[in-house]
Design a protein around this motif. Sequence first.
Motif, PDB file in Angstrom:
ATOM      1  N   ASP A 133       9.160  18.812   1.517  1.00  0.00           N
ATOM      2  CA  ASP A 133       8.030  18.911   2.440  1.00  0.00           C
ATOM      3  C   ASP A 133       8.553  19.186   3.842  1.00  0.00           C
ATOM      4  OD1 ASP A 133       5.377  17.868   1.018  1.00  0.00           O
ATOM      5  OD2 ASP A 133       7.079  16.758   0.226  1.00  0.00           O
ATOM      6  N   ARG A 197      -4.032  12.044   7.237  1.00  0.00           N
ATOM      7  CA  ARG A 197      -3.186  13.244   7.212  1.00  0.00           C
ATOM      8  C   ARG A 197      -3.637  14.299   8.212  1.00  0.00           C
ATOM      9  NH1 ARG A 197      -1.483  14.633   1.093  1.00  0.00           N
ATOM     10  NH2 ARG A 197       0.125  15.737   2.282  1.00  0.00           N
ATOM     11  N   LYS A 235      -1.458  24.746   0.616  1.00  0.00           N
ATOM     12  CA  LYS A 235      -1.983  23.498   0.045  1.00  0.00           C
ATOM     13  C   LYS A 235      -3.028  22.927   0.980  1.00  0.00           C
ATOM     14  CE  LYS A 235       1.307  20.141   1.928  1.00  0.00           C
ATOM     15  NZ  LYS A 235       2.482  19.337   1.707  1.00  0.00           N
ATOM     16  N   HIS A 236      -3.918  22.101   0.534  1.00  0.00           N
ATOM     17  CA  HIS A 236      -4.138  21.664  -0.838  1.00  0.00           C
ATOM     18  C   HIS A 236      -5.470  22.275  -1.268  1.00  0.00           C
ATOM     19  CE1 HIS A 236      -1.856  18.478   1.292  1.00  0.00           C
ATOM     20  NE2 HIS A 236      -1.198  18.319   0.176  1.00  0.00           N
ATOM     21  N   MET A 279      -0.651  24.578  -4.004  1.00  0.00           N
ATOM     22  CA  MET A 279      -0.692  23.220  -4.575  1.00  0.00           C
ATOM     23  C   MET A 279      -2.150  22.782  -4.680  1.00  0.00           C
ATOM     24  SD  MET A 279       0.969  19.675  -3.059  1.00  0.00           S
ATOM     25  CE  MET A 279       2.625  20.294  -2.917  1.00  0.00           C
ATOM     26  N   HIS A 282      -5.400  16.506  -4.289  1.00  0.00           N
ATOM     27  CA  HIS A 282      -5.589  15.228  -5.001  1.00  0.00           C
ATOM     28  C   HIS A 282      -7.035  15.047  -5.458  1.00  0.00           C
ATOM     29  CE1 HIS A 282      -1.758  13.489  -3.926  1.00  0.00           C
ATOM     30  NE2 HIS A 282      -2.036  13.258  -2.657  1.00  0.00           N
ATOM     31  N   ASP A 314      -0.087  18.307  -7.479  1.00  0.00           N
ATOM     32  CA  ASP A 314       0.378  17.364  -6.467  1.00  0.00           C
ATOM     33  C   ASP A 314       0.904  16.126  -7.195  1.00  0.00           C
ATOM     34  OD1 ASP A 314       1.035  16.201  -4.091  1.00  0.00           O
ATOM     35  OD2 ASP A 314      -0.930  16.413  -3.164  1.00  0.00           O
ATOM     36  N   GLU A 528       0.306   9.992   5.728  1.00  0.00           N
ATOM     37  CA  GLU A 528      -0.167  10.088   4.345  1.00  0.00           C
ATOM     38  C   GLU A 528      -0.513   8.707   3.786  1.00  0.00           C
ATOM     39  OE1 GLU A 528       2.576  11.352   1.357  1.00  0.00           O
ATOM     40  OE2 GLU A 528       0.988  12.247   0.147  1.00  0.00           O
TER      41      GLU A 528
HETATM   42  C1  BGC Z   1       1.328  15.168  -0.987  1.00  0.00           C
HETATM   43  C2  BGC Z   1       1.781  16.599  -0.926  1.00  0.00           C
HETATM   44  C3  BGC Z   1       3.283  16.644  -0.922  1.00  0.00           C
HETATM   45  C4  BGC Z   1       3.807  15.925  -2.149  1.00  0.00           C
HETATM   46  C5  BGC Z   1       5.310  15.943  -2.277  1.00  0.00           C
HETATM   47  C6  BGC Z   1       1.997  14.404  -2.116  1.00  0.00           C
HETATM   48  O1  BGC Z   1       1.704  13.058  -2.071  1.00  0.00           O
HETATM   49  O2  BGC Z   1      -0.074  15.137  -1.153  1.00  0.00           O
HETATM   50  O3  BGC Z   1       1.261  17.235   0.188  1.00  0.00           O
HETATM   51  O4  BGC Z   1       3.720  17.969  -0.877  1.00  0.00           O
HETATM   52  O5  BGC Z   1       3.379  14.575  -2.085  1.00  0.00           O
HETATM   53  O6  BGC Z   1       5.929  15.159  -1.354  1.00  0.00           O
END
Ligand code: BGC
Length: 759
Positions: A133, A197, A235-236, A279, A282, A314, A528
């Motif tokens: 990431d 986020r 993403k996403h 990607m 969720h 994801d 996150e």
């Molecule tokens: C996140 C993604 C991220 C992935 C890998 C997930 O929890 O939603 O955006 O790329 O983790 O770290």
Amino acid sequence: MKNIKKIATSVLMVSLTISALKAKDSYFNKNLSAEKRAILLLNKMTLAEKIGQMCQYTAEISNGKTAGLDDLTVTLRETSLNNYRKGIEPKAKLIRAGKIGSFLKVPGVTAANYLQSQAMKTRLKIPLLIATDAIHGHGMFTSPATIFPTPMTLASTFSEELAEKMARATALEMRATGYQWTFSPNLDIVRDQRWGRTGETFGEDTLLVTKLSVAMIRGYQGKNINENSVLACAKHLVGGGESLNGINGAESDISLHTLNSIYYPPFIKAFEANCFTAMAAHNAINGVPCHSHHQLLTQLAKRKWGLKGFIVSDWNDIRNLASRQKTAKNFKEASMQAINAGIDIHMQGNGFFDNMIQLVKENKVSEERINEAVKPILIAKFKLGLFENPYVKLEKVNQKVLTDKHRNLALEIARQGIVLLKNNHQLLPLKNLENKKVLLCGFSADNQVQLGDWAKPQPDENVVTIYEGLKKELPHSTNLELLKVNLLKNINNQYIEKAVKQAQKADYVIVIAGENSLRHSREKTAGENVDRSSLQLPGKQLELIKKLKTHNPNIIVCLINSRALAINWCSKNIDAILECWEPGLLGGQAVAEIITGKVNPSGKLAISFPRSAGHLQIHYNRKPMRIRNYADSPDSALYDFGHGLSYSKFNYSNLKVSSINNSIHDNLEVAVTVKNDGNIAGDEVILIYCNDVISSTTTPIKKLVAFKRVHFKPFETKIVNLTIENEQLSLFTLHNKQLVEAGEFIIMVNSLQKNISLK
Ligand code: BGC
């Protein structure tokens, strides 16, 4: 004699294999196209080998202290490597069996090389695709690295040029350390800032998100994907920035009209720009989990919008179809739903491989679907040059990461992304500081909170904190006092008392307030999976500011945070407020340069500041509303999208709007005269908005349709020309058709406006 025979036979075998590999029609022949090589390779693969390519694993290990992530940096020590080898062995075994095609969370370059060496032991020697990431620089698992300002900071620059450069620099640092796929850019549009986020997005506007994302895709991938590129990931997919109650991963209920008008365009343009991967989100969208959404992933993304590469799930979200969203009985059924919907790679872990083998045997997933998933993965690996060389040279790493060029770029993004929200009585820039006393306080004045989420702690000597920046930029005779506090929870009554005492004797007080989204911090308030129900300054920060204000009129509040906060009291009572966002490694330098006037602030908000969480959704491009306010509050934003002051004053005049035929098929050309009425140079971001006066479906009161950042010398006047692309005037009809409707449009810039009628 027997032994000699044996050796001779194996030498013969080896040379036969090598020449076979080099043969013209071998997938090792680099003169063939990536597409051709992928087909040749695919034809040689067993079903198991193909499914292996669809499996991604995390390369983290947790067996023992020395193998902990913090020890695994670019220059992994031999002891750590040995521990790492032991810890990763169960997964290395799977690599050697051809059951893993990709990794994420790889702790550094030595680990990356080691994992590749295991892939080279497989029958077909297919290298691994190593992902990370790297959303604002490549610092999730590497250090040193250039940690750029976060996407929200970048968004406030409104600069496609900086976005492209930042992505290019990130790509170079990634390739130098053995990574080839970044899970970036984030194309989410945020309409609920309780979402933790928010800071990893480009804010609330579709055009801005689209333009900056496309610029980043260009920077990551280059014109053609090659050994200097990394794969970008759009993403996403889709709608996570408007999940219910701002909770990460909660369901989103978004009308088709809004999906078409607001959420889909960035993805459409990303795939047009050849973004090779995507990607899934969720969340579920309108009742269908994104991970099992055939219409979204296959019909739209792959077929209609032209995604040529592949879609990754994801984190654990295939499993979540069974465990959380409950559209599948178990992981196996979930795997079937996801793959048949269009997911190509499973992030992450065990179980998926076996599920797929069984599902193909039971005819629940076709081998054709597997081929379809695997082919672009192989194409990517060929294009990236991994078959020619999967390794990176350790001794080269230091020449390529954290270079002066990258550091300067990080500084420039911070300078251009910081937003001056308020500046009454021209309190800023601070003047006549000789022999004056400046008090600096607040929890992120002298630590790494300014780096933001998706970065690991960096060596202190690589970071310029606000305290360090001010020490450098303030005159020598200024007495700068730091009242250090590193944790939010330590801003308590005692700290406040001390601050007040010191503030009484100070000429100016700079308070650094905000949030903490640092990934490894134990007191995160954003980032996150850290959503909040309130948008107030967390902890006792407001109390601190209020008390300071009663003892000192000259308070400057600098915000370090990732999302817009409800700062009503500050906005009313504090004269100078600087939104610094999360300005990265050299952020403190940029903040100090703006406070002292070396740099003229020029950032503009990419997201509106609500007055409270209850005001959400407050995005600037609202549909027309009733005129009355709430019973208890105005219904407007505290600061609107596009707001941002300068130390200069820019005057706008002479707005002209034209089109060749005044037809609904034309682009519009805009010209406006802008004058820097100040005696210092500065940038102005020119924002052109449009309103479709009468339309068959409701359209926003105003919508950003073009923007440009322009530099002005002191007192310089320029005619600025911009093009409004025809598509920007379009709407979606009752039957979801996109078109520009004939009639009147109002074009606005600053306080000027012009009407134009299109036939
Ligand atoms: C996140 C993604 C991220 C992935 C890998 C997930 O929890 O939603 O955006 O790329 O983790 O770290």
